[in-house]
Design a protein around this motif. Sequence first.
Motif, PDB file in Angstrom:
ATOM      1  N   ASP A 140     -84.070 -46.472 -31.881  1.00 39.19           N
ATOM      2  CA  ASP A 140     -83.250 -46.306 -30.690  1.00 39.19           C
ATOM      3  C   ASP A 140     -83.537 -44.979 -29.998  1.00 39.19           C
ATOM      4  O   ASP A 140     -83.575 -44.912 -28.766  1.00 39.19           O
ATOM      5  CB  ASP A 140     -81.769 -46.409 -31.061  1.00 39.19           C
ATOM      6  CG  ASP A 140     -80.920 -46.874 -29.895  1.00 39.19           C
ATOM      7  OD1 ASP A 140     -81.185 -47.977 -29.371  1.00 39.19           O
ATOM      8  OD2 ASP A 140     -80.010 -46.127 -29.488  1.00 39.19           O
ATOM      9  N   ARG A 155     -86.894 -53.619 -25.912  1.00 43.93           N
ATOM     10  CA  ARG A 155     -86.365 -53.597 -27.278  1.00 43.93           C
ATOM     11  C   ARG A 155     -86.528 -54.969 -27.911  1.00 43.93           C
ATOM     12  O   ARG A 155     -86.170 -55.973 -27.308  1.00 43.93           O
ATOM     13  CB  ARG A 155     -84.894 -53.171 -27.253  1.00 43.93           C
ATOM     14  CG  ARG A 155     -84.695 -51.709 -26.859  1.00 43.93           C
ATOM     15  CD  ARG A 155     -83.253 -51.444 -26.416  1.00 43.93           C
ATOM     16  NE  ARG A 155     -83.016 -50.039 -26.129  1.00 43.93           N
ATOM     17  CZ  ARG A 155     -83.374 -49.413 -24.998  1.00 43.93           C
ATOM     18  NH1 ARG A 155     -84.009 -50.109 -24.049  1.00 43.93           N
ATOM     19  NH2 ARG A 155     -83.116 -48.137 -24.821  1.00 43.93           N
ATOM     20  N   TYR A 244     -73.750 -51.783 -34.468  1.00 45.26           N
ATOM     21  CA  TYR A 244     -74.411 -51.090 -33.363  1.00 45.26           C
ATOM     22  C   TYR A 244     -73.412 -50.290 -32.528  1.00 45.26           C
ATOM     23  O   TYR A 244     -73.723 -49.186 -32.056  1.00 45.26           O
ATOM     24  CB  TYR A 244     -75.168 -52.091 -32.484  1.00 45.26           C
ATOM     25  CG  TYR A 244     -76.317 -52.777 -33.203  1.00 45.26           C
ATOM     26  CD1 TYR A 244     -77.040 -52.115 -34.190  1.00 45.26           C
ATOM     27  CD2 TYR A 244     -76.673 -54.094 -32.903  1.00 45.26           C
ATOM     28  CE1 TYR A 244     -78.089 -52.745 -34.852  1.00 45.26           C
ATOM     29  CE2 TYR A 244     -77.723 -54.720 -33.556  1.00 45.26           C
ATOM     30  CZ  TYR A 244     -78.413 -54.039 -34.539  1.00 45.26           C
ATOM     31  OH  TYR A 244     -79.458 -54.669 -35.191  1.00 45.26           O
ATOM     32  N   VAL A 249     -75.837 -47.283 -30.736  1.00 43.76           N
ATOM     33  CA  VAL A 249     -77.215 -47.572 -30.345  1.00 43.76           C
ATOM     34  C   VAL A 249     -77.222 -48.552 -29.183  1.00 43.76           C
ATOM     35  O   VAL A 249     -76.217 -49.203 -28.895  1.00 43.76           O
ATOM     36  CB  VAL A 249     -78.043 -48.122 -31.530  1.00 43.76           C
ATOM     37  CG1 VAL A 249     -78.109 -47.125 -32.662  1.00 43.76           C
ATOM     38  CG2 VAL A 249     -77.489 -49.450 -32.023  1.00 43.76           C
TER      39      VAL A 249
END
Length: 577
Positions: A140, A155, A244, A249
């Motif tokens: 990240d 990503r 997350y 992130v």
Amino acid sequence: MADPQHVLTQRVQSAIGAAFGSEYADTDPVIRPSQFADYQANAALALAKRLGRKPRDVAADIVAHLEAGDVCSGVEISGPGFVNLTLDEDWIAGRAQELLTDPRLGVPRQESQNIPIDYSAPNVAKEMHVGHLRTTVVGDALARVLEALGHNVVRQNHIGDWGTPFGMLIEHLLDVGEHSAEAELLTTDPNAFYQVAKGKFDSSPEFTKRARERVVELQSGDAETLRLWRELVDLSKSYFNRIYAELGVTLTDADLAGESMYNDMLPAICDELESTGVAELSDGALCVFLEGYTGRDGSPLPLIVRKSDGGYGYGTTDLATVKYRVETLHADRIVYVVGAPQSLHLRMVWDTARAAGWLPENVEPVHVQIGNVLGEDGKILRTRSGQPIRLMALLEEAVERATSVVAESRPDLDGESRAAIARDVGIGAVKYADLSVSHDTEYVFDFDRMLALHGNTGPYLQYAAARIRSIFRKGGLDPREATGPIRLGEPAERDLALALLGFGPAVRQVGDTLEPHHLCGYLFDLAQTFTSFYERCPVLKPDDPAVRDSRLALTAATLHTLVRGLDLLGVRAPERM
């Protein structure tokens, strides 16, 4: 251009070309920080060999042709032929002044590349453990930095969401009921759900038979089985997203690119490898034998792309990801943030993809190797029972410990404020501890060290930023209003201004090397330089308004840089601590 090293490189390089001819104009001036000046040009020694002259004479010619009067206040030759370069204070002040109105804070905008980054990669219906921490946090940070440099980052959260285990997981889901409390474990304690399913698979022949039949239905695309599979994935996504969110992130559901995504590509992958002769049958399996890859006994080491039973393995899926990322995502660089033990496998996949023509020479795959997290005993961090430590439990403990620290240090704050600070400090401490060491090394997980307010830690940098904010609160000022002009009268002021000019180069270095610890090291040095400045140069007390305005501007620039730098690492900087 705020980067002194870049400016000096251009100036000295021009001087070399002017002194020795155009064939030498692209010579690296070898500009490095120096203990005898701000920088040192070390090119004369290597040039002397090419020119057949004495290094000091070569250095003298470089200096004679150097046009840097607007940048340097001092240029002198030392030792066997080093050129010492001392920057002019007005030039430093001018570049630092520019940072105050530059939203990029000196971070260069590079020529944009398409860069898929493969990171995090948990498994559906399994708990994320401490082993997932580093790939998630490092990946990240790299995504944030590369985007800041102007690249198009894609990503790729390559989750494990396909294969044999899903037969038993779907059958267990049907046994307990799709809306049961047991099914909800997939969002809170997925390991518990998985272990029960695995226990039934190992102990019940009837359940095992059903599970294996369900795998066939899944692979054949049965609609009801696919619906149940999607439900398993959706429940697991809820769990991933809780992790997350707690980690702060940037991964979202839109970034999921699991194994299932490539399932339809696998037969064609194998057919093409076989038809082109890249792969061959060996004991019923389709294998790629690459030159230079051998086992411990010296026999050829295969990359198996189709098993003897007709099934596919990780190698097949990983080849499909390469093909997809090159052909569909138009990758210029492909970054894999995965464990160091995967190095051999990835190299075999890449070499196979090159042999098949799917990975052109102008596309660079990079393995950002992730080392292990160790306990105080020097072994891989596990629970007392030998199980991997649950990542959520680790994060909860970090926040709990930070809560105690904040409660003791800031009893004046209300509970809600202390809780918010504790979360930022606890999570930030864990992430920063991971990022501040080279990603391919092992490190010992130590809460006491991570949460310390001294040393190269997240809380130390968060505290530095919070302390600067308190200076502005005390002065009744908004940091955005501190615009200088910057003047450098004291050595500590010069040191701080020069340190601020290093932010852009530090970010660029992370983007080029994919090593976040360089940014951590820069921010730690900046915070220490500010501390020395603050001790020697009162910010709010000077009688001379010009001196006060200049120091406030340097202080504001430091705050902006610390906050932005921490943000690129994915670490929040609370207003108060």
